[in-house]
Design an enzyme around this catalytic site. Structure first.
Site, short mmCIF file in Angstrom:
data_model
loop_
_atom_site.label_atom_id
_atom_site.label_comp_id
_atom_site.label_asym_id
_atom_site.label_seq_id
_atom_site.Cartn_x
_atom_site.Cartn_y
_atom_site.Cartn_z
N GLY A 11 -5.78 -4.22 -4.02
CA GLY A 11 -5.68 -5.64 -4.13
C GLY A 11 -6.02 -6.12 -2.71
N VAL A 13 -3.41 -6.86 -0.42
CA VAL A 13 -2.55 -6.55 0.64
C VAL A 13 -3.00 -5.00 0.72
CG1 VAL A 13 -0.27 -5.73 1.29
CG2 VAL A 13 -0.82 -7.91 0.11
N ARG A 83 2.85 -13.53 -6.01
CA ARG A 83 3.34 -14.91 -6.28
C ARG A 83 2.23 -15.87 -6.53
NH1 ARG A 83 7.92 -17.18 -2.49
NH2 ARG A 83 7.03 -15.83 -0.87
N ASN A 96 6.90 -6.14 -11.73
CA ASN A 96 6.71 -5.07 -10.72
C ASN A 96 7.49 -4.03 -10.70
OD1 ASN A 96 4.55 -6.78 -9.83
ND2 ASN A 96 5.52 -7.42 -8.05
N VAL A 119 5.79 -2.16 -0.27
CA VAL A 119 5.31 -3.67 0.11
C VAL A 119 5.37 -4.72 -1.07
CG1 VAL A 119 3.55 -4.85 1.10
CG2 VAL A 119 3.93 -2.61 1.89
N SER A 120 5.65 -4.08 -2.43
CA SER A 120 5.70 -4.98 -3.40
C SER A 120 6.90 -5.61 -3.49
CB SER A 120 5.58 -4.02 -4.69
OG SER A 120 4.56 -2.97 -4.76
N ASN A 121 6.72 -6.78 -4.16
CA ASN A 121 7.95 -7.73 -4.27
C ASN A 121 8.62 -7.78 -5.55
OD1 ASN A 121 8.74 -8.99 -1.69
ND2 ASN A 121 6.57 -9.64 -1.58
N ARG A 152 5.97 -13.76 11.78
CA ARG A 152 6.09 -15.24 11.62
C ARG A 152 6.92 -15.74 12.63
NH1 ARG A 152 6.06 -14.16 4.86
NH2 ARG A 152 3.71 -14.13 4.66
N HIS A 176 14.50 -9.84 2.00
CA HIS A 176 13.12 -10.55 2.21
C HIS A 176 12.75 -12.04 1.40
CE1 HIS A 176 8.92 -11.21 3.24
NE2 HIS A 176 8.48 -10.64 2.18
N1 APR Z 1 -0.80 1.31 -10.43
C1 APR Z 1 -1.65 1.02 -9.21
N2 APR Z 1 -1.92 -0.11 -8.85
C2 APR Z 1 -1.56 -1.41 -9.70
C3 APR Z 1 -0.71 -1.02 -10.77
C4 APR Z 1 -0.33 0.35 -10.87
N3 APR Z 1 0.55 0.73 -12.14
N4 APR Z 1 -0.43 -2.31 -11.50
C5 APR Z 1 -1.00 -3.11 -10.78
N5 APR Z 1 -1.90 -2.70 -9.64
C6 APR Z 1 -2.84 -3.15 -8.95
C7 APR Z 1 -3.46 -4.23 -9.37
O1 APR Z 1 -4.66 -3.39 -10.13
C8 APR Z 1 -4.04 -5.08 -8.03
O2 APR Z 1 -5.37 -4.39 -7.59
O3 APR Z 1 -1.89 -3.68 -7.68
C9 APR Z 1 -2.96 -4.82 -7.10
C10 APR Z 1 -2.22 -6.14 -6.70
O4 APR Z 1 -3.19 -6.76 -5.86
P1 APR Z 1 -3.14 -8.23 -5.74
O5 APR Z 1 -3.19 -8.90 -7.28
O6 APR Z 1 -4.46 -8.67 -4.87
O7 APR Z 1 -1.85 -8.59 -4.91
P2 APR Z 1 -1.56 -8.51 -3.48
O8 APR Z 1 -1.71 -9.76 -2.87
O9 APR Z 1 -2.27 -7.48 -3.03
O10 APR Z 1 0.20 -8.20 -3.50
C11 APR Z 1 0.57 -7.03 -3.97
O11 APR Z 1 2.56 -7.12 -2.50
O12 APR Z 1 3.21 -8.58 -0.86
C12 APR Z 1 3.39 -8.19 -2.20
O13 APR Z 1 4.23 -10.02 -3.40
C13 APR Z 1 3.06 -9.00 -3.49
O14 APR Z 1 4.05 -7.88 -5.06
C14 APR Z 1 2.95 -8.09 -4.49
C15 APR Z 1 2.17 -6.93 -4.06
#
Ligand code: APR
Length: 309
Positions: A11, A13, A83, A96, A119-121, A152, A176
């Site tokens: 995604g 990040v 978020r 998550n 990194v996930s929250n 930041r 965090h």
């Molecule tokens: N395995 C692999 N990828 C997954 C899974 C999984 N089980 N479940 C979801 N994903 C992928 C989604 O398909 C998506 O491409 O995680 C990605 C998340 O991307 P975004 O929705 O763009 O989120 P992003 O802004 O990248 O944030 C991801 O990082 O900073 C933290 O709080 C934020 O928890 C969030 C995470």
């Protein structure tokens, strides 16, 4: 350069992290893995096609399978939902936690020797989920938060003092979230204590803005959360590991008595090198900072208790 760095989640990040890792040539191969069909493949190919222009030799690939991630040296976990306005990081907890657990199970099988950067929250709890699910030692499961929060803080301080961001030394500890602890006692501009350059009022306002820095971006974006600075922070940690730099960075580490705290992830100064977390530094805190760190620890313990492993 290490052989392989995997980024889980393609995604905002994850994909930005992969691009930055390749541009810095931190691994021979950068693998992006995601459950969304076609997304990692499409983004990975697009990124690889930027290599001839940007001039990097790291190969980037995207996949839905963990086979290609096997024997990664470092794995950055960004999978999960982000978020939206009005949400706290803790609102992401159950969704998550399930995702990070599933990812950790895969990673444990295919890359049993990897160093994980979470990194996930909500970050501190997700690092705990990864630690418990993989059974890896704490040296190999490290959370990314302090580097971002500190960046930041440094950016706001540089603006206020009208100096280069490079000359601001600082450290943000704690969880965090809104209880994070920017250490004013450790903040300086090229060694000059920050209190000599910025008024207490301004400093207090900067500390408050740092604590809600992620939320400020969410409010602007409306459809998601920050990713440019978070990916930079994750990549700085990867670089410290891949190049065995022995950098001292604020990271979420599994505390075992440091700062009088035990069995939780919290942001503390860490030395990062090729074996991961190589040392935790216990710096002297003022009475107020110590109290704030303890309160932050309590704020992390609450969602930790709520998570089912
Ligand atoms: N395995 C692999 N990828 C997954 C899974 C999984 N089980 N479940 C979801 N994903 C992928 C989604 O398909 C998506 O491409 O995680 C990605 C998340 O991307 P975004 O929705 O763009 O989120 P992003 O802004 O990248 O944030 C991801 O990082 O900073 C933290 O709080 C934020 O928890 C969030 C995470």
């Amino acid at each position: 350069m290490v052989q392989k760095i995997t980024v889980v989640g393609a995604g905002n990040v994850g994909a930005t992290t992969a691009q930055r890792l390749a541009e810095k040539e931190l691994a021979r191969t950068v693998v992006m893995v995601d459950v969304a069909e076609g997304i990692p493949q499409g983004k990975g190919l697009d990124q690889w096609e930027s290599a001839p222009i940007e001039g990097f030799d790291s190969h980037i690939i995207g996949t839905n399978s963990y086979d290609e991630t096997a024997e990664s040296d470092i794995i950055v976990i960004t999978a999960g939902i982000a978020r939206k306005p009005g949400m706290s990081r803790d609102d992401l907890l159950n969704t998550n936690a399930g995702i990070v657990k599933q990812v950790s199970e895969q990673v444990k099988k295919t890359s049993p020797n990897a160093i994980l950067i979470i990194v996930s929250n909500p970050l501190d709890v997700m690092a705990y989920v990864a630690l418990k699910t993989t059974g890896f030692p704490r040296e190999r499961v490290i959370g990314m938060a302090g580097v971002l929060d500190t960046a930041r803080y440094r950016a706001f301080l540089a603006e206020a003092a009208d100096v280069s961001v490079r000359d601001i030394q600082a450290m943000v500890l704690g969880g965090h979230g809104d209880t994070m602890v920017p250490l004013i006692s450790c903040t300086s501009v090229s060694g000059i204590p920050i209190t000599q350059l910025i008024s207490k009022e301004k400093l207090d306002a900067i500390v408050a803005r740092t604590r809600t820095g992620g939320g400020e971006i969410v409010k602007h974006l409306k459809t998601g959360s920050a990713y440019y600075a978070p990916s930079s922070a994750a990549v700085q940690m990867c670089e410290a590991v891949a190049k065995d730099q022995k950098r001292i960075l604020p990271c979420a580490a599994w505390l075992q008595g440091e700062y009088g705290l035990r069995d939780l992830y919290l942001g503390v100064p860490c030395k990062l090198g090729r074996s991961g977390l190589e040392k935790i530094y216990e710096v002297e805190l003022t009475a107020d900072e110590r109290k704030a760190l303890e309160m932050s620890a309590e704020a992390v313990r609450e969602p930790m208790r709520a998570v089912t492993l």
